[in-house]
Motif scaffolding. Sequence first.
Motif, PDB file in Angstrom:
ATOM      1  N   ALA A  66       0.819  -1.224   0.000  1.00  7.94           N
ATOM      2  CA  ALA A  66       0.000   0.000   0.000  1.00  7.94           C
ATOM      3  C   ALA A  66       0.847   1.265   0.000  1.00  7.94           C
ATOM      4  O   ALA A  66       1.872   1.341   0.677  1.00  7.94           O
ATOM      5  CB  ALA A  66      -0.930  -0.004   1.202  1.00  7.94           C
ATOM      6  N   ASP A  67       0.396   2.249  -0.755  1.00  7.97           N
ATOM      7  CA  ASP A  67       0.997   3.589  -0.730  1.00  7.97           C
ATOM      8  C   ASP A  67       0.215   4.496   0.207  1.00  7.97           C
ATOM      9  O   ASP A  67       0.758   5.478   0.724  1.00  7.97           O
ATOM     10  CB  ASP A  67       1.004   4.195  -2.138  1.00  7.97           C
ATOM     11  CG  ASP A  67       1.850   3.386  -3.110  1.00  7.97           C
ATOM     12  OD1 ASP A  67       3.071   3.280  -2.880  1.00  7.97           O
ATOM     13  OD2 ASP A  67       1.278   2.853  -4.081  1.00  7.97           O
ATOM     14  N   ILE A  68      -1.054   4.177   0.404  1.00  5.20           N
ATOM     15  CA  ILE A  68      -1.910   4.933   1.316  1.00  5.20           C
ATOM     16  C   ILE A  68      -2.876   3.947   1.970  1.00  5.20           C
ATOM     17  O   ILE A  68      -3.393   3.044   1.321  1.00  5.20           O
ATOM     18  CB  ILE A  68      -2.669   6.056   0.565  1.00  5.20           C
ATOM     19  CG1 ILE A  68      -3.566   6.841   1.529  1.00  5.20           C
ATOM     20  CG2 ILE A  68      -3.453   5.520  -0.608  1.00  5.20           C
ATOM     21  CD1 ILE A  68      -4.122   8.123   0.902  1.00  5.20           C
ATOM     22  N   ILE A  69      -3.072   4.099   3.281  1.00  9.86           N
ATOM     23  CA  ILE A  69      -3.941   3.208   4.041  1.00  9.86           C
ATOM     24  C   ILE A  69      -4.935   4.060   4.824  1.00  9.86           C
ATOM     25  O   ILE A  69      -4.539   4.871   5.664  1.00  9.86           O
ATOM     26  CB  ILE A  69      -3.131   2.327   5.009  1.00  9.86           C
ATOM     27  CG1 ILE A  69      -2.121   1.468   4.236  1.00  9.86           C
ATOM     28  CG2 ILE A  69      -4.068   1.437   5.839  1.00  9.86           C
ATOM     29  CD1 ILE A  69      -1.179   0.677   5.120  1.00  9.86           C
ATOM     30  N   THR A  70      -6.212   3.899   4.530  1.00 10.82           N
ATOM     31  CA  THR A  70      -7.261   4.672   5.203  1.00 10.82           C
ATOM     32  C   THR A  70      -8.003   3.789   6.197  1.00 10.82           C
ATOM     33  O   THR A  70      -8.359   2.654   5.883  1.00 10.82           O
ATOM     34  CB  THR A  70      -8.243   5.260   4.175  1.00 10.82           C
ATOM     35  OG1 THR A  70      -7.523   6.051   3.227  1.00 10.82           O
ATOM     36  CG2 THR A  70      -9.282   6.129   4.868  1.00 10.82           C
ATOM     37  N   ILE A  71      -8.230   4.330   7.397  1.00 11.32           N
ATOM     38  CA  ILE A  71      -8.814   3.558   8.492  1.00 11.32           C
ATOM     39  C   ILE A  71     -10.016   4.299   9.091  1.00 11.32           C
ATOM     40  O   ILE A  71      -9.949   5.505   9.331  1.00 11.32           O
ATOM     41  CB  ILE A  71      -7.778   3.308   9.601  1.00 11.32           C
ATOM     42  CG1 ILE A  71      -6.570   2.542   9.045  1.00 11.32           C
ATOM     43  CG2 ILE A  71      -8.395   2.544  10.776  1.00 11.32           C
ATOM     44  CD1 ILE A  71      -5.395   2.476  10.015  1.00 11.32           C
ATOM     45  N   ASN A  72     -11.089   3.574   9.331  1.00 14.19           N
ATOM     46  CA  ASN A  72     -12.224   4.081  10.111  1.00 14.19           C
ATOM     47  C   ASN A  72     -12.603   2.982  11.096  1.00 14.19           C
ATOM     48  O   ASN A  72     -13.104   1.934  10.710  1.00 14.19           O
ATOM     49  CB  ASN A  72     -13.416   4.406   9.211  1.00 14.19           C
ATOM     50  CG  ASN A  72     -14.534   5.117   9.949  1.00 14.19           C
ATOM     51  OD1 ASN A  72     -14.653   6.338   9.886  1.00 14.19           O
ATOM     52  ND2 ASN A  72     -15.365   4.369  10.670  1.00 14.19           N
ATOM     53  N   ILE A  73     -12.356   3.199  12.373  1.00 18.47           N
ATOM     54  CA  ILE A  73     -12.612   2.174  13.382  1.00 18.47           C
ATOM     55  C   ILE A  73     -12.846   2.833  14.742  1.00 18.47           C
ATOM     56  O   ILE A  73     -12.366   3.941  14.974  1.00 18.47           O
ATOM     57  CB  ILE A  73     -11.433   1.163  13.464  1.00 18.47           C
ATOM     58  CG1 ILE A  73     -11.880  -0.178  14.053  1.00 18.47           C
ATOM     59  CG2 ILE A  73     -10.265   1.749  14.227  1.00 18.47           C
ATOM     60  CD1 ILE A  73     -12.752  -0.989  13.133  1.00 18.47           C
ATOM     61  N   GLY A  74     -13.585   2.146  15.614  1.00 19.91           N
ATOM     62  CA  GLY A  74     -13.778   2.649  16.976  1.00 19.91           C
ATOM     63  C   GLY A  74     -15.216   2.852  17.378  1.00 19.91           C
ATOM     64  O   GLY A  74     -15.567   2.737  18.554  1.00 19.91           O
ATOM     65  N   GLY A  75     -16.077   3.156  16.406  1.00 21.82           N
ATOM     66  CA  GLY A  75     -17.464   3.440  16.743  1.00 21.82           C
ATOM     67  C   GLY A  75     -18.224   2.247  17.297  1.00 21.82           C
ATOM     68  O   GLY A  75     -19.176   2.405  18.061  1.00 21.82           O
ATOM     69  N   ASN A  76     -17.800   1.048  16.919  1.00 19.04           N
ATOM     70  CA  ASN A  76     -18.508  -0.156  17.364  1.00 19.04           C
ATOM     71  C   ASN A  76     -18.008  -0.694  18.704  1.00 19.04           C
ATOM     72  O   ASN A  76     -18.647  -1.590  19.273  1.00 19.04           O
ATOM     73  CB  ASN A  76     -18.371  -1.269  16.312  1.00 19.04           C
ATOM     74  CG  ASN A  76     -19.158  -0.970  15.055  1.00 19.04           C
ATOM     75  OD1 ASN A  76     -20.314  -0.590  15.107  1.00 19.04           O
ATOM     76  ND2 ASN A  76     -18.514  -1.137  13.915  1.00 19.04           N
ATOM     77  N   ASP A  77     -16.900  -0.164  19.213  1.00 18.29           N
ATOM     78  CA  ASP A  77     -16.301  -0.733  20.420  1.00 18.29           C
ATOM     79  C   ASP A  77     -17.246  -0.677  21.620  1.00 18.29           C
ATOM     80  O   ASP A  77     -17.492  -1.693  22.284  1.00 18.29           O
ATOM     81  CB  ASP A  77     -14.994  -0.016  20.756  1.00 18.29           C
ATOM     82  CG  ASP A  77     -13.866  -0.397  19.801  1.00 18.29           C
ATOM     83  OD1 ASP A  77     -14.086  -0.332  18.578  1.00 18.29           O
ATOM     84  OD2 ASP A  77     -12.778  -0.760  20.269  1.00 18.29           O
TER      85      ASP A  77
END
Length: 276
Positions: free
Chosen positions: A134-145
């Motif tokens: 990967a050259d760019i890695i996008t993350i969306n996480i945490g709302g379900n914790d």
Amino acid sequence: MKKWIWLMLILFAIGAITAGGWYYYPQYKIDRLKAQNAATTESSGNKPHQEDVSYIQHLKHLSGKELHHLALGDSVIQGRGSNQGGFIKMANNEMSALTFKKVQLDNQGISGATSSDLLTYLSSPGMSDRVKSADIITINIGGNDLVKLALKEGPVKALQDYQNVKSTYEKNLIDIFSLIRKENPHAILVYNELYNAVDSEESFYPATKKLLNDWNLIAYETTSNYKPSVVIPSSEVLKPENRKEWIYDTIHPNEKGHERIARQMIKALKAPYKEI
């Protein structure tokens, strides 16, 4: 009982014990971190110094005709609420236009994923190669914790375990970023901050704001320690007071909401590139 109602009960309880500076401190820290990484879009007309090169320009100058974009996280990453692939696909198309390169998108979003789920998933077969390329890695996480804890244990137990859940989320996020950096020291890491999907007129709105500030501060501080990296300030364009314009269901953004996040992502990637 719907999971959103469970969450609201938790947040109301948290808001009831929230007071004074403790309430506002996370937002103060977030604002300072945002200011340090603000995008500079004005051009002097001269050849830019190295420190003025943006993340987009950095991607444009990489060798090769293609870029690899890995997306990790939950249903927001998947694009729930959009018929066009969500903000990830929209931003991906814009990156391709700005860099004059084909940007290969590898969307590994999983509906309902928590930070623990993502950490485990990163160790699954094949993920190491995906991260390395990967050259760019996008993350969306945490709302379900916190939501999953409420569904499993109930709101009272979730409130009692709030600090533990928060600590676990912080540790998981650090481990996620650390694992990615071990596999790939140079990819640009992009984290999408959590937005508030609760109407600002609701009585429990202050509690939701407090919780999301806690979660986002962890994200901003963690992201800043693993450069090159940026945070998408999605809460600036997904505002509770006009949520009807951008909401799809009770949580996910609709097409317009995803478009707004995509624009914020591109704006964030126009900030000066910082590797250390």
